[in-house]
Design a protein around this motif. Sequence first.
Motif, mmCIF file in Angstrom:
data_model
loop_
_atom_site.group_PDB
_atom_site.id
_atom_site.type_symbol
_atom_site.label_atom_id
_atom_site.label_comp_id
_atom_site.label_asym_id
_atom_site.label_seq_id
_atom_site.Cartn_x
_atom_site.Cartn_y
_atom_site.Cartn_z
ATOM 1 N N SER A 219 4.201 -1.222 -6.268
ATOM 2 C CA SER A 219 3.054 -2.126 -6.164
ATOM 3 C C SER A 219 3.339 -3.280 -5.214
ATOM 4 O O SER A 219 2.459 -3.709 -4.459
ATOM 5 N N ILE A 220 4.568 -3.777 -5.216
ATOM 6 C CA ILE A 220 4.952 -4.861 -4.299
ATOM 7 C C ILE A 220 4.917 -4.368 -2.857
ATOM 8 O O ILE A 220 4.426 -5.053 -1.950
ATOM 9 N N ASP A 221 5.431 -3.162 -2.629
ATOM 10 C CA ASP A 221 5.370 -2.558 -1.283
ATOM 11 C C ASP A 221 3.918 -2.365 -0.845
ATOM 12 O O ASP A 221 3.581 -2.572 0.318
ATOM 13 N N LYS A 222 3.071 -1.956 -1.784
ATOM 14 C CA LYS A 222 1.666 -1.715 -1.462
ATOM 15 C C LYS A 222 0.954 -3.016 -1.095
ATOM 16 O O LYS A 222 0.066 -3.039 -0.226
ATOM 17 N N LEU A 223 1.328 -4.107 -1.732
ATOM 18 C CA LEU A 223 0.761 -5.417 -1.383
ATOM 19 C C LEU A 223 1.109 -5.795 0.056
ATOM 20 O O LEU A 223 0.255 -6.266 0.818
ATOM 21 N N ASP A 224 2.369 -5.586 0.424
ATOM 22 C CA ASP A 224 2.796 -5.869 1.801
ATOM 23 C C ASP A 224 2.053 -4.977 2.785
ATOM 24 O O ASP A 224 1.658 -5.416 3.873
ATOM 25 N N ASN A 225 1.851 -3.736 2.387
ATOM 26 C CA ASN A 225 1.136 -2.786 3.250
ATOM 27 C C ASN A 225 -0.326 -3.206 3.438
ATOM 28 O O ASN A 225 -0.884 -3.098 4.531
ATOM 29 N N LEU A 226 -0.948 -3.690 2.365
ATOM 30 C CA LEU A 226 -2.331 -4.162 2.434
ATOM 31 C C LEU A 226 -2.453 -5.329 3.399
ATOM 32 O O LEU A 226 -3.360 -5.357 4.247
ATOM 33 N N ALA A 227 -1.547 -6.289 3.286
ATOM 34 C CA ALA A 227 -1.580 -7.451 4.180
ATOM 35 C C ALA A 227 -1.419 -7.018 5.635
ATOM 36 O O ALA A 227 -2.097 -7.540 6.534
ATOM 37 N N MET A 228 -0.552 -6.052 5.872
ATOM 38 C CA MET A 228 -0.328 -5.554 7.234
ATOM 39 C C MET A 228 -1.575 -4.855 7.770
ATOM 40 O O MET A 228 -1.983 -5.078 8.924
ATOM 41 N N ASN A 229 -2.212 -4.022 6.935
ATOM 42 C CA ASN A 229 -3.413 -3.307 7.367
ATOM 43 C C ASN A 229 -4.565 -4.258 7.673
ATOM 44 O O ASN A 229 -5.335 -4.039 8.611
ATOM 45 N N VAL A 230 -4.674 -5.315 6.895
ATOM 46 C CA VAL A 230 -5.720 -6.313 7.145
ATOM 47 C C VAL A 230 -5.474 -7.001 8.483
ATOM 48 O O VAL A 230 -6.403 -7.199 9.273
ATOM 49 N N GLN A 231 -4.221 -7.350 8.749
ATOM 50 C CA GLN A 231 -3.888 -8.020 10.008
ATOM 51 C C GLN A 231 -4.163 -7.122 11.205
ATOM 52 O O GLN A 231 -4.702 -7.571 12.229
ATOM 53 N N ILE A 232 -3.808 -5.849 11.081
ATOM 54 C CA ILE A 232 -4.057 -4.888 12.174
ATOM 55 C C ILE A 232 -5.552 -4.767 12.446
ATOM 56 O O ILE A 232 -5.996 -4.774 13.598
ATOM 57 N N ASP A 233 -6.332 -4.657 11.384
ATOM 58 C CA ASP A 233 -7.788 -4.528 11.539
ATOM 59 C C ASP A 233 -8.375 -5.791 12.160
ATOM 60 O O ASP A 233 -9.262 -5.714 13.022
#
Length: 306
Positions: A219-233
């Motif tokens: 879940s912690i990794d997924k949170l980091d992944n979400l933040a990264m995907n938002v920044q890319i978008d």
Amino acid sequence: MDMEAGKTLTNEEVIRELLELLKKNAMKEQANDVFEICSYVDGLEKKIDSMTEELTNMQNQIKEMQEDTLVNNAKKALSEAQERLNTRCEQIKSQVYAVKAQVESTAKSIVAEAKAKGRAALYRVSEFLGIKKKLLDIRENVRGAIKTTDKDIAKTALLAKGFREAGQTAANAFRTFADKPEVDYSQKEQKHPITKAVLAPMKAVKKMLVSMELHLDASIDKLDNLAMNVQIDKEKHTENEKKQEQTEPEMAEAKRVEAEIVYSPMVAEPQEYQYNADAFEARGVDDVKQEAAHNDVSKVREDKAR
């Protein structure tokens, strides 16, 4: 925000609404990240419920253990071990509820703003990163519980072994007193009631704790992944907007130039065109006139010659 007891995040109306908004606005990856984060949190709660059930069963088993001097002395220590685990479990449960409440509150705020301001508000899903600190605290608590449980399992196993060997020694003593041969218990696998009453539930709880730690890592990794995907978008859309800003002035200039061009029709000298019989008739008249003029000139020349 108080959540309905037993209701999972993935079934919360506001979470479903947020996921739908993300998908409609071409943010499918972010929607998947949010759904998985909610699923992990729901999974933590389910494991806590299972742990609570095991600990309650262990407490009942300890109470029902056969009353004798040795067991009575052990029951206190075993009950204390069960209470330590139960207290830790309640702490983790409280932490998970706090995470659920924050996720739901954040989702509600994002949905409301997205309805009012549009797609840009959905970038706020990166605010789910705010629960990362809480998840890290839960993981630390879980790791502490694993260490404590390992120690209690070792102690309980040693206690069960001692009770088992003491019982075997006493049994052989009675056999000897009764002139009966001793039994070699090393060739027989026997378990003391403590093994079933306490040791088995402890091992089950430890297994769940280890699984919880893995869930928390994911879940912690997924949170980091979400933040990264938002920044890319966000960067992608910013770049597209810049391109659009550069294109619009060029299009405006082209329209301006086009508007300034004067389209004048070609003006020809006025001419009268005659076709068919009229044309031939007119042509014949001209020929007669030219021939008459030629005859007049020739006559003048002949008169002068005379």
